[in-house]
Design an enzyme around this catalytic site. Structure first.
Site, short mmCIF file in Angstrom:
data_model
loop_
_atom_site.label_atom_id
_atom_site.label_comp_id
_atom_site.label_asym_id
_atom_site.label_seq_id
_atom_site.Cartn_x
_atom_site.Cartn_y
_atom_site.Cartn_z
N ASP A 135 41.51 -35.17 -27.90
CA ASP A 135 40.29 -34.78 -27.61
C ASP A 135 40.19 -33.27 -27.24
OD1 ASP A 135 37.49 -35.06 -27.52
OD2 ASP A 135 37.47 -35.92 -25.60
N TYR A 137 37.68 -29.47 -27.08
CA TYR A 137 36.44 -29.18 -26.63
C TYR A 137 36.01 -27.86 -27.14
CZ TYR A 137 33.85 -28.58 -21.80
OH TYR A 137 32.93 -28.59 -20.98
N HIS A 142 28.06 -27.10 -25.93
CA HIS A 142 28.38 -28.11 -24.99
C HIS A 142 28.96 -27.48 -23.73
CE1 HIS A 142 29.44 -31.82 -23.32
NE2 HIS A 142 30.60 -31.65 -23.13
N ARG A 151 28.40 -23.49 -12.91
CA ARG A 151 28.52 -22.25 -12.49
C ARG A 151 27.55 -21.49 -13.28
NH1 ARG A 151 33.38 -24.65 -14.09
NH2 ARG A 151 32.67 -23.82 -16.23
N GLU A 207 29.13 -39.14 -26.31
CA GLU A 207 29.41 -37.84 -26.92
C GLU A 207 29.56 -37.79 -28.25
OE1 GLU A 207 33.02 -36.41 -24.86
OE2 GLU A 207 31.71 -35.72 -23.16
N GLU A 209 30.68 -36.35 -31.49
CA GLU A 209 31.82 -35.79 -31.91
C GLU A 209 32.25 -35.97 -33.54
OE1 GLU A 209 35.29 -35.45 -29.09
OE2 GLU A 209 33.93 -35.91 -27.43
N ASP A 241 32.55 -40.58 -28.16
CA ASP A 241 33.58 -40.45 -26.80
C ASP A 241 32.98 -41.06 -25.73
OD1 ASP A 241 35.83 -39.93 -25.27
OD2 ASP A 241 35.63 -37.96 -25.17
N ARG A 245 30.36 -40.47 -16.33
CA ARG A 245 29.97 -39.21 -15.88
C ARG A 245 30.24 -39.30 -14.16
NH1 ARG A 245 30.87 -36.42 -20.15
NH2 ARG A 245 29.30 -36.62 -21.49
N GLN A 248 34.17 -39.75 -13.90
CA GLN A 248 34.87 -38.49 -14.43
C GLN A 248 34.64 -37.26 -13.25
OE1 GLN A 248 32.90 -37.14 -17.84
NE2 GLN A 248 34.21 -35.24 -18.13
N TYR A 252 38.38 -36.15 -12.20
CA TYR A 252 38.83 -35.09 -13.16
C TYR A 252 39.62 -34.03 -12.48
CZ TYR A 252 35.63 -31.19 -12.48
OH TYR A 252 35.13 -30.06 -12.40
N LYS A 261 37.13 -41.84 -19.70
CA LYS A 261 37.03 -41.86 -21.14
C LYS A 261 38.00 -42.92 -21.90
CE LYS A 261 35.40 -37.36 -21.21
NZ LYS A 261 34.30 -36.99 -22.00
N THR A 265 36.25 -45.62 -27.27
CA THR A 265 35.88 -44.64 -28.05
C THR A 265 35.59 -45.38 -29.33
OG1 THR A 265 37.48 -43.05 -26.98
CG2 THR A 265 36.61 -42.36 -29.06
N THR A 368 32.33 -32.56 -27.65
CA THR A 368 30.97 -32.67 -28.07
C THR A 368 30.42 -31.57 -28.73
OG1 THR A 368 30.69 -34.17 -25.87
CG2 THR A 368 28.71 -33.53 -26.90
N GLU A 382 23.62 -33.53 -20.75
CA GLU A 382 22.96 -32.21 -21.34
C GLU A 382 21.48 -32.27 -21.38
OE1 GLU A 382 25.37 -29.97 -24.27
OE2 GLU A 382 26.29 -31.97 -24.20
MN MN Z 1 34.92 -35.85 -25.83
#
Ligand code: MN
Length: 433
Positions: A135, A137, A142, A151, A207, A209, A241, A245, A248, A252, A261, A265, A368, A382
């Site tokens: 997977d 990114y 996203h 951030r 997600e 994808e 996917d 959350r 995660q 993570y 995850k 899927t 995503t 999001e």
């Molecule tokens: Mn993903």
């Protein structure tokens, strides 16, 4: 690379009832998959309108010869790994022959009709044995949207525009569209609690994808050069996917996603061949002036000129409330594959640059795919800003994350002036407790 040819001609018509103007599978598409009819075994078929052409039966009846026959023979078993391993030229000979067989004025129409199955009475299976799943990114919007939540001043990490970010996923839990998804149990820590707890995820998300099937594999230790990478593409699908959350966020660091995850899927089961997407190829659009140039091993003029895709993406939600009030599926977002920061070829080249071997039937996910606009978010994380801003549905229901009984449906469609639109077929699943 992938050139336009007579199989893309918008004026082509098929003798198969319902195929002309079909939103997903007109004669210009011709995706391949693995299906079974009521009493039959799992075997390869090609989608045409709402029908499936049985490939082994068509082969046995003598409809393929020469190179196209070699290709059809690799599609005689219960999975398409060998077919995916074909050189693009061999695969394309098969596609050209299919186009001839299914066009109007085909003299053998009556004989071919015997090998068609009504897709509503068939089951679709995973098209290949998926050895490995990776997977990435590549959805830059996203990455920015999610980064902003953590951030606000510096959403993109400094490596993002230099190195395709990815992680090795789990292939055993990849399932075809239609299989219900069980809400995972796991460990998470609520922000207001001192200690973690164990239980059903409270923040289940989807997600959106693009899935990329690996065609030919490479030898261990042999990197795939960027100019050759297109030859290793086997096809495309849609992918959800599913992501927990809360699990995660707790697990993570420092190694990345794990149980958040790997519980399931969902993919669309038809393999859209790279040749079918030739009309929807575009120049790599996501790099803006001032972005760093990719390092030379990721740079190829032909890839930058036509290595990206313009494919429209949509996400729909069906909830128990929408269903009971007979309201239509609610469109959560629209997006596009043009938001991939890296091309499929760049992902293949990067994946193998250290010598890692890819194998036919491996699956790569884009990450995503969100757009710059608030209506283009590829995940609820999001859309609802991490659950802070709920979605109000026409049924009166609210959603911050997915609830049991919710169904998520992904759509993809290539649209270009002067060409026949083609779609990917369904990628949907419901959430169960
Ligand atoms: Mn993903």
């Amino acid at each position: 690379m992938f050139e336009l040819d007579p199989t893309h001609d918008a004026s082509l018509r098929s003798w198969v009832p319902g195929a002309n103007g079909h939103r997903d599978f007109p004669i210009q598409n011709l995706p391949i998959g693995i299906f079974s009819s009521a009493a039959g075994t799992q075997r390869a078929g090609v989608a045409i309108g709402d029908q499936i052409l049985d490939i082994p039966a068509t082969l046995t009846a003598g409809f393929f010869s020469g190179i196209a026959r070699l290709a059809a023979e690799t599609a005689s078993g219960s999975s398409l790994n060998a077919f995916l391993g074909l050189d693009p030229e061999v695969r394309n000979a098969f596609r050209h022959r299919l186009s001839e067989l299914l066009q109007t004025n085909q003299p053998d129409q009556d004989k071919l009709t015997r090998h068609l199955h009504d897709s509503t009475s068939c089951q679709l299976h995973l098209p290949a044995v998926i050895g490995d799943y990776t997977d990435f990114y590549t959805g830059i919007h996203h990455a920015e949207n999610v980064g902003k939540q953590f951030r606000p001043d510096n959403p993109l990490l400094p490596n993002y525009k230099h190195v395709p970010i990815g992680y090795h996923g789990r292939s055993s839990s990849i399932v075809p569209s239609g299989i219900p998804i069980r809400r995972p149990q796991g460990q998470y820590k609520a922000p207001d609690k001192e200690e973690p707890s164990f239980g059903p995820s409270q923040r289940l998300d989807y997600e959106l994808e693009l899935g990329i099937w690996i065609g030919k594999g490479n030898e261990l230790g042999q990197a795939i050069p960027i100019d050759q990478a297109w030859r290793y593409l086997g096809g495309f699908c849609l992918m959800n996917d599913w992501s927990a959350r809360d699990i995660q966020a707790w697990e993570y660091q420092p190694l990345g996603p794990f149980l958040a995850k790997n519980f399931s899927t969902t993919i669309s089961p038809w393999i859209i061949l790279p040749e079918a997407l030739a009309p929807f190829r575009i120049a790599q659009p996501s790099r803006t002036p001032g972005d760093p140039s990719p390092l030379p091993y990721l740079q190829s003029p032909s890839d930058q000129k036509q290595g990206a895709f313009d494919i429209r993406l949509e996400i729909f939600l069906v909830t128990p409330g929408l269903k009971s009030k007979k309201l239509s599926p609610y469109r959560l977002a629209q997006s596009n594959t043009r938001y991939m920061y890296w091309t499929a070829s760049q992902l293949i080249t990067h994946h193998t640059c250290g010598g890692c071997n890819l194998r036919s039937g491996d699956l790569i996910a884009s990450g995503t795919l969100s757009g710059p606009d608030a209506t283009e978010c590829g995940s609820l994380l999001e859309t609802t800003l991490g659950g802070q801003k709920p979605i109000l549905l026409p049924s009166g229901e609210e959603r911050r994350f997915l609830e049991d009984g919710d169904e998520v449906i992904l759509h993809a469609q290539g649209v270009r002036q002067g060409f026949q639109s083609i779609g990917f077929g369904p990628c949907s699943a419901s959430v169960t407790a």
